[in-house]
Design a protein around this motif. Structure first.
Motif, short mmCIF file in Angstrom:
data_model
loop_
_atom_site.label_atom_id
_atom_site.label_comp_id
_atom_site.label_asym_id
_atom_site.label_seq_id
_atom_site.Cartn_x
_atom_site.Cartn_y
_atom_site.Cartn_z
N HIS A 20 -5.94 3.93 0.38
CA HIS A 20 -5.70 2.79 1.26
C HIS A 20 -6.65 2.83 2.46
O HIS A 20 -7.19 3.88 2.81
N ARG A 21 -6.87 1.68 3.08
CA ARG A 21 -7.74 1.55 4.23
C ARG A 21 -6.92 1.77 5.49
O ARG A 21 -6.26 0.86 5.98
N GLU A 22 -6.97 2.97 6.03
CA GLU A 22 -6.23 3.26 7.25
C GLU A 22 -6.72 2.40 8.41
O GLU A 22 -5.94 2.06 9.29
N ASP A 23 -8.01 2.06 8.40
CA ASP A 23 -8.56 1.23 9.48
C ASP A 23 -7.96 -0.18 9.47
O ASP A 23 -8.03 -0.88 10.48
N ASP A 36 -0.35 5.84 0.05
CA ASP A 36 -1.49 6.69 0.41
C ASP A 36 -2.69 6.50 -0.51
O ASP A 36 -3.84 6.67 -0.10
N LEU A 45 -4.74 -0.66 9.07
CA LEU A 45 -3.38 -0.52 9.60
C LEU A 45 -3.44 -0.33 11.09
O LEU A 45 -2.59 -0.48 11.83
N TYR A 79 0.83 -1.20 0.00
CA TYR A 79 0.00 0.00 0.00
C TYR A 79 0.86 1.25 0.00
O TYR A 79 2.04 1.22 0.37
#
Length: 115
Positions: free
Chosen positions: A110-113, A35, A115, A33
């Motif tokens: 990207h899915r910050e949740d 940003d 990470l 991944y």
């Protein structure tokens, strides 16, 4: 940054990434991944459920193995190896795994949740 550091971040080996157990017969690997983009491998046991949800990210999912009943908004369809589904922003979607399988999910951004 030297070339070795760049190679480690752009050339990814599946065996170097551990599965994350999400419970209820679902595991995932965040493969790569930045940003703007994320690729995630998700493994499902037979009858495992990817709960109906929505999110602001665009999502493409490739059925790499198995078969899934996919719900997209008000529509349902059975997809098998080689098929794809596209989840537009904020559209409710989910899956029921009919035959143990793997989805390759791509998200923008990207899915910050995760990470």
């Amino acid at each position: 940054m030297n070339f070795k550091d760049l190679t480690n971040k752009t050339l990814i080996t599946d065996n170097d990434i551990n599965w994350e157990n999400l419970g209820a017969g679902v595991r995932r690997k965040i493969m790569a991944y930045d940003d703007n983009l994320m690729l995630v491998k998700v493994a499902f046991e037979k009858n495992a459920v990817g709960t109906i949800h929505n999110h602001p990210h665009l999502q493409l999912s490739y059925v790499a193995k198995g078969s899934f009943e996919v719900t997209m908004g008000d529509n349902k369809k059975i997809l098998k190896e080689g098929d794809v589904f596209f989840a537009p922003t904020m559209v409710f979607h989910g899956v029921l795994c009919l035959e143990s399988g793997i989805l390759i999910d791509v998200f923008n951004p990207h899915r910050e949740d995760f990470l």
